[in-house]
Design an enzyme around this catalytic site. Sequence first.
Site, PDB file in Angstrom:
ATOM      1  N   LYS A 114       0.816  -1.217   0.000  1.00  0.00           N
ATOM      2  CA  LYS A 114       0.000   0.000   0.000  1.00  0.00           C
ATOM      3  C   LYS A 114       0.846   1.261   0.000  1.00  0.00           C
ATOM      4  O   LYS A 114       0.450   2.270  -0.569  1.00  0.00           O
ATOM      5  CB  LYS A 114      -0.945   0.016   1.212  1.00  0.00           C
ATOM      6  CG  LYS A 114      -2.129  -0.918   1.064  1.00  0.00           C
ATOM      7  CD  LYS A 114      -3.259  -0.488   1.981  1.00  0.00           C
ATOM      8  CE  LYS A 114      -4.436  -1.436   1.886  1.00  0.00           C
ATOM      9  NZ  LYS A 114      -5.487  -1.094   2.857  1.00  0.00           N
ATOM     10  N   LYS A 206      -7.259  -9.696  -8.241  1.00  0.00           N
ATOM     11  CA  LYS A 206      -8.441  -9.703  -7.375  1.00  0.00           C
ATOM     12  C   LYS A 206      -9.461  -8.681  -7.848  1.00  0.00           C
ATOM     13  O   LYS A 206      -9.092  -7.611  -8.324  1.00  0.00           O
ATOM     14  CB  LYS A 206      -8.019  -9.323  -5.945  1.00  0.00           C
ATOM     15  CG  LYS A 206      -7.989 -10.496  -4.992  1.00  0.00           C
ATOM     16  CD  LYS A 206      -7.558 -10.069  -3.614  1.00  0.00           C
ATOM     17  CE  LYS A 206      -8.735  -9.593  -2.775  1.00  0.00           C
ATOM     18  NZ  LYS A 206      -8.377  -9.453  -1.348  1.00  0.00           N
ATOM     19  N   LYS A 209     -12.160  -2.495  -5.872  1.00  0.00           N
ATOM     20  CA  LYS A 209     -12.862  -1.220  -6.030  1.00  0.00           C
ATOM     21  C   LYS A 209     -12.002  -0.209  -6.773  1.00  0.00           C
ATOM     22  O   LYS A 209     -12.513   0.767  -7.302  1.00  0.00           O
ATOM     23  CB  LYS A 209     -13.252  -0.668  -4.661  1.00  0.00           C
ATOM     24  CG  LYS A 209     -12.014  -0.389  -3.815  1.00  0.00           C
ATOM     25  CD  LYS A 209     -12.311   0.125  -2.440  1.00  0.00           C
ATOM     26  CE  LYS A 209     -11.012   0.426  -1.741  1.00  0.00           C
ATOM     27  NZ  LYS A 209     -10.767  -0.294  -0.517  1.00  0.00           N
TER      28      LYS A 209
END
Length: 343
Positions: A114, A206, A209
Amino acid sequence: MAFQQRVFSGVQPSGNLHLGNYLGAIKRFVEMQADYDCLYCVVDMHAITVWQDPVELKRCIREVTAAFLAAGIDPTKHIVFNQSQVSGHAELAWVFNCVARLGWLNRMTQFKEKAGKDRENASVGLYAYPNLMAADILLYRATHVPVGEDQKQHLELTRDIAQKFNNDFSPSIAELGLGDAFFPQPEPLIGGPAARVMSLRDGSKKMSKSDPSDNSRINLTDDADAIASKVRKAKTDPEPLPSDVEGLKPRPEAENLVGIYAALADTTKDKVLADFGGGQFSTFKSALVDLAVARLGPIGSEMKRLVADPGYIDGVLRDGASRARVLADETMGHVKDIVGFVR
Ligand code: TRP
C-alpha cells in the site's frame, strides 16, 4: 479463564462494495450469526490511514452498514457499529503500539504494497494499521475472525501481540486475579466458497474497487441490466467448460466464473461442472446472470432503500456502538489496571 466464542470482523468504508466483498466477507458474516455472538464493525479509523474525502467517507460508512443489514445481518441479535464511536479501539491500539515491535511491523507485506515506492510519504497510521486491527479484535477478546487470505499476516501479528501482552504483564494479570492469559489467541477463519473473487477482465487479479474498469467488478448496487452486461462481457477462453475442477486449473477466468456461480448457489465447483461441463460459456453465462440477479438484486435494492434513510442507519450504528462500548469498557478497565494506569 475460558473465553466465550465470539466473532469480530471489520470492513473498510472506502469505495463501493462489490461481489468480492459480499462473497469473501459479508455472506460469511451472515452465516456465522447462527453459531457465534458476532460483532461486525465498519472500520472507519482504518479507512483514514489513506486520504478519504469526508463527505464520501460518511456515505461509505452508511453504505457498508446498509450492505450488512440488506445481506441479512441482524443488528438486534448481534452488534453492528462503526469503529470511531467506541473510543476503546484507539485506546487499546495505543497500548499495542507500545507492545508490538518495529521489527514485527516492518515485516507486514500489506504496508509495503500500500505504501508503494514513496514509503516516506505514507501516513504513520498506515504503518501502525495492524496494531489497530489487533485492538479491534482483542478489545472484545474475540476468539474467531473471518478474514480474507490477505489478512492472515495481520491475524498472526494479533496473536503475537496478545501473547506478548500476556507475557509482559503476567505478574500483574495474576495479581489482579484475571487468570493466566488475559487475551485469547484469536483464530482466523479463512476460506469459504469464494474467498478470492477475481476481476471479470483478468483472472489473475483480485476483484477490486480501485480497478479503473467498472466492467471488472459487480457492484452490490448494480441493477439487473448492469449485472447481465458485465457477466456477458466477462473474459473467457474459447474452450468449452471442463468437466472437473482439475480442468479449471490452467484457466483462471473459467475458474473464477465457476467459483462465483458455486458461491452464489451455495454449492461446489464440482457440482457446477457436473451441470455445465462440456457446454459453451454462453449457456453458462446466461445461467450465471439469472443466478446473480436473483441473489444480488434484492440485496442491492434493499441497500438503496436503507441508504435513502440515513437517520435509520445512524440509529442502528449508535445502538450498536452503545452495546459494543459496554464490552469494550470492561476490557479497557482491566487493561488499565494491568498496565498500571490510575483510574
Ligand atoms: N484489515 C481488514 C481489511 O482490510 C479490515 C479490518 C480492520 C478487520 N479491523 C479488522 C478485519 C478486524 C477483521 C478483524 O480487510
